[in-house]
Design an enzyme around this catalytic site. Structure first.
Site, PDB file in Angstrom:
ATOM      1  N   TYR A 145      -4.117  22.892  -5.429  1.00 12.68           N
ATOM      2  CA  TYR A 145      -3.748  22.053  -4.278  1.00 12.68           C
ATOM      3  C   TYR A 145      -4.940  21.987  -3.353  1.00 12.68           C
ATOM      4  CZ  TYR A 145      -1.430  20.229  -0.122  1.00 12.68           C
ATOM      5  OH  TYR A 145      -1.087  19.472   0.971  1.00 12.68           O
ATOM      6  N   ASP A 172     -13.262  24.773  -3.213  1.00 15.19           N
ATOM      7  CA  ASP A 172     -12.314  24.613  -2.128  1.00 15.19           C
ATOM      8  C   ASP A 172     -11.940  26.020  -1.660  1.00 15.19           C
ATOM      9  OD1 ASP A 172     -10.321  24.201  -0.367  1.00 15.19           O
ATOM     10  OD2 ASP A 172      -9.081  22.940  -1.668  1.00 15.19           O
ATOM     11  N   LYS A 215      -8.002  27.010   7.430  1.00 14.60           N
ATOM     12  CA  LYS A 215      -7.211  28.222   7.673  1.00 14.60           C
ATOM     13  C   LYS A 215      -7.946  29.269   8.528  1.00 14.60           C
ATOM     14  CE  LYS A 215      -4.374  27.299   3.595  1.00 14.60           C
ATOM     15  NZ  LYS A 215      -3.022  26.949   3.946  1.00 14.60           N
TER      16      LYS A 215
HETATM   17  C1  PLP Z   1      -6.997  25.451  -1.233  1.00 18.65           C
HETATM   18  C2  PLP Z   1      -6.468  24.494  -0.211  1.00 18.65           C
HETATM   19  N1  PLP Z   1      -7.150  23.373   0.047  1.00 18.65           N
HETATM   20  C3  PLP Z   1      -6.730  22.491   0.977  1.00 18.65           C
HETATM   21  C4  PLP Z   1      -5.574  22.700   1.682  1.00 18.65           C
HETATM   22  C5  PLP Z   1      -5.131  21.704   2.704  1.00 18.65           C
HETATM   23  O1  PLP Z   1      -5.302  22.225   3.982  1.00 18.65           O
HETATM   24  P1  PLP Z   1      -4.427  21.673   5.214  1.00 18.65           P
HETATM   25  O2  PLP Z   1      -3.011  22.055   4.960  1.00 18.65           O
HETATM   26  O3  PLP Z   1      -5.053  22.323   6.412  1.00 18.65           O
HETATM   27  O4  PLP Z   1      -4.614  20.184   5.244  1.00 18.65           O
HETATM   28  C6  PLP Z   1      -4.826  23.851   1.444  1.00 18.65           C
HETATM   29  C7  PLP Z   1      -3.565  24.098   2.182  1.00 18.65           C
HETATM   30  O5  PLP Z   1      -2.758  24.909   1.839  1.00 18.65           O
HETATM   31  C8  PLP Z   1      -5.288  24.771   0.472  1.00 18.65           C
HETATM   32  O6  PLP Z   1      -4.602  25.890   0.205  1.00 18.65           O
END
Ligand code: PLP
Length: 429
Positions: A143, A238, A266
């Site tokens: 994700y 990511d 985060k």
């Molecule tokens: C690995 C990863 N990338 C991107 C995101 C997206 O971040 P946001 O919820 O701040 O848009 C998340 C959210 O859980 C994530 O876990």
């Protein structure tokens, strides 16, 4: 017992889709009514019905300093008194960028944004601009936020809701997203042999956290690095979840692999809305106003968010590697308590812990991919989740999510958690 939360949820459902502002909060994977937060303090979260939980959700990862840490509250208060947003540069943004470039091995230049979704969406646009190619590769169950290109075979809430591809994503966009099983280095090589010249980037969670917590198999990340390099594609880590969480320098420091671009979120905001993307100077030179790739934000680099995030990163730096060792030892003890309790009762269980993340699965190990994670017993997790809540511990409301640890969880909270696991396991046999 949950009267106030039930009333609050009923009111919320009248005016918000599903009563929530982010789908996973609705408890669909585990059933029941979500409890509404009243406040948090250190490792504890309190709901509006007066229950207290040892919190391992931690706002889905940002709160590595727990709830309402006095230093972070003070940083936000002091920033707020000077003004909440200016729309012109501040020195605080430069200090944050200096800190990030110093701590994250692969980042030479960084752009702040407001969420992880913005970070990954922008990093993809940049990779496509840099390579003049359209396709991207992601992994099943990975994700990366909800940008169109990335809502294909995504884990986390998308998987929980059984939406392999969200309606509303143009077919032509989804077609440029190629997906492979996580931890399958052979599949990566084979895809590049066929389509390598079309691929702008591979985006990967270097430790997967949105299909439960899954570790990269030895050599997997190295293969991604070698193959992308060989075909002139970019490697994007990511690290929205893993950044400053599995190690101070993220998974890239922990595994010694240098991606071209990194996305963050985060922990970098300590609970305020922040994301970032950055990497090699020559690639970042394409970002406006230095270059032609457009990306902008009215509130990007917001002073409250920068103040909270910067203080959090400084505190992590002061705590040093010992903090991450302690978090990992703590996570291992939760996994050990879970597996021992399961084994004693003949319930198939398995788990992982790394840095400040852990994952609990109701199935035998190993768990290396989305297919393996999603074959774990979801019904049993749902019962376990509710039994843990009843015993004062808050986990993620889906087995396909990671658990998070904070620097302020102590032996006392661990003991409460071990007892809760013992009782909750008895309830799911
Ligand atoms: C690995 C990863 N990338 C991107 C995101 C997206 O971040 P946001 O919820 O701040 O848009 C998340 C959210 O859980 C994530 O876990």
């Amino acid at each position: 017992m949950y009267d106030k939360s039930e009333a609050a949820f009923a009111a919320a459902k009248r005016v918000m889709p599903g009563g929530v502002n982010s789908p996973v909060r609705a408890f669909k994977a585990v059933g029941g009514t979500p409890f509404f937060a009243s406040h948090g303090e250190g490792p504890y979260l309190y709901d509006i019905d007066g229950h207290r939980y040892v919190d391992y959700l931690l706002s889905w990862g940002p709160l590595i300093w727990g709830h309402a840490h006095p230093e972070i509250v003070a940083a936000v208060e002091s920033a707020a008194r000077r003004g909440t947003s200016f729309g012109v540069p501040t020195e605080l943004e430069t200090r944050m960028a200096e800190k990030v470039t110093q701590l994250m091995p692969s980042i030479e230049v960084v752009r702040m944004v407001n969420s992880g979704t913005e970070a990954t969406m922008s990093a993809l646009r940049l990779a496509r601009a840099y390579t003049s190619r359209d396709c991207i590769v992601k992994f099943e169950g990975g994700y990366h936020g909800h940008a169109d290109s990335l809502l294909v075979k995504a884990g986390s809430g998308v998987a929980t809701f059984g939406l392999p591809n969200s309606p509303g994503v143009p077919r032509t966009t989804a077609e440029t997203t190629l997906t492979l099983p996580y931890n399958d280095a052979e599949a990566v090589r084979a895809l590049f042999a066929r389509r390598g010249e079309d691929i702008a980037a591979v985006i990967v969670e270097p430790v997967a956290g949105n299909m439960g917590c899954i570790l990269p198999e030895p050599g997997f990340l190295k293969t991604l690095r070698e193959v992308t390099q060989a075909y002139g594609a970019l490697l994007i880590f990511d690290e929205v979840m893993t950044g400053f969480r599995v190690a101070l320098g993220g998974a890239q420091a922990r595994f010694g692999i240098t991606p071209d671009l990194t996305t963050l979120g985060k922990v970098i905001g300590a609970g305020l809305p922040v994301g970032a993307y950055g990497g090699r100077r020559d690639i970042m030179a394409l970002v406006a106003p230095d270059g032609p790739m457009y990306q902008a934000g009215t509130l990007s680099g917001n002073p409250l968010a920068m103040a909270a995030g910067l203080r959090s990163l400084e505190m992590l730096e002061e705590a040093g590697p010992a903090l991450y060792e302690r978090l990992e030892a703590f996570g291992r003890r939760i996994v050990a308590a879970f597996t021992a309790a399961g084994q004693r009762r003949g319930v198939p269980v398995y788990g992982h812990a790394i840095g400040g993340m852990f994952g609990l699965f109701f199935r035998e190990g190993p768990v290396r991919s989305f297919a393996e994670a999603s074959s774990a017993d979801a019904g049993r997790y749902a019962r376990f989740f509710h039994a843990m809540l009843q015993n004062g511990v808050s986990l993620a409301p889906s087995q396909l999510e990671a658990g998070f640890l904070s620097a302020v969880h102590t032996e006392r909270e661990l003991a409460l958690t071990e007892e809760a696991i013992e009782r909750a396991m008895a309830a799911v046999v």
